[in-house]
Motif scaffolding. Structure first.
Motif, PDB file in Angstrom:
ATOM      1  N   TYR A 110     139.932  10.545  19.005  1.00  0.00           N
ATOM      2  CA  TYR A 110     138.708  11.296  18.714  1.00  0.00           C
ATOM      3  C   TYR A 110     138.961  12.798  18.814  1.00  0.00           C
ATOM      4  O   TYR A 110     138.575  13.556  17.922  1.00  0.00           O
ATOM      5  CB  TYR A 110     137.600  10.869  19.675  1.00  0.00           C
ATOM      6  N   TYR A 113     131.650   7.764  17.597  1.00  0.00           N
ATOM      7  CA  TYR A 113     132.121   7.960  18.965  1.00  0.00           C
ATOM      8  C   TYR A 113     130.985   7.796  19.976  1.00  0.00           C
ATOM      9  O   TYR A 113     131.154   7.128  21.000  1.00  0.00           O
ATOM     10  CB  TYR A 113     132.762   9.336  19.106  1.00  0.00           C
ATOM     11  N   ASN A 121     139.704   8.288  23.209  1.00  0.00           N
ATOM     12  CA  ASN A 121     139.388   9.700  23.415  1.00  0.00           C
ATOM     13  C   ASN A 121     140.454  10.607  22.806  1.00  0.00           C
ATOM     14  O   ASN A 121     140.139  11.677  22.287  1.00  0.00           O
ATOM     15  CB  ASN A 121     139.223  10.008  24.903  1.00  0.00           C
TER      16      ASN A 121
END
Length: 137
Positions: A54, A90, A51
């Motif tokens: 990303y 993702y 995360n």
């Protein structure tokens, strides 16, 4: 003003100048998601590695795309494409990770939405004459 009787009266009708609505909408989408990613980085200091990477990549791509968009840089379409591919990867990762633990909590709507956006945006960025004309620097 060209005369209707002139044989070249409609010669320039097909050429389109400027960004067009599609490109503004795509920039708006990239910008909103970049702001959301930046807010996630600011609010959540305890993100896991996937995360965090990303969110950082998304924020960076959003800033670079906005700068390249208004400067009309040649590499801007590739940033749009990388933004949508990053979102697709993702969403696939999240879907696979959730399927392993919670198979009933997979968000199929988001998955389909990102796939459709990739199917629309990537060919548009690669084949559109307007994109080639606008981002020529």
């Amino acid at each position: 003003m060209k005369s209707i009787l002139n044989e070249n009266a409609f010669e320039d009708e097909g050429s389109k100048t400027g960004y067009g609505l599609w490109l503004y909408l795509l920039l708006f989408m990239v910008g909103i998601n970049g702001v959301k990613a930046a807010m996630t980085l600011i609010q959540n200091a305890s993100l896991d590695l996937v995360n965090l990477v990303y969110a950082v990549l998304l924020a960076f791509i959003a800033i670079a795309t906005t700068i390249g968009f208004f400067a009309r840089k040649r590499w801007t379409p590739m940033l749009f494409i990388s933004f949508f591919v990053l979102n697709l990867l993702y969403i696939f990762y999240i879907s696979i990770a959730l399927a392993a633990n919670y198979p009933d909590q997979i968000d199929y709507f988001s998955l389909v939405r990102v796939v459709v956006m990739c199917l629309l945006v990537i060919p548009y960025m690669l084949r559109s004459e307007r994109v080639r004309e606008v981002f020529a620097n």
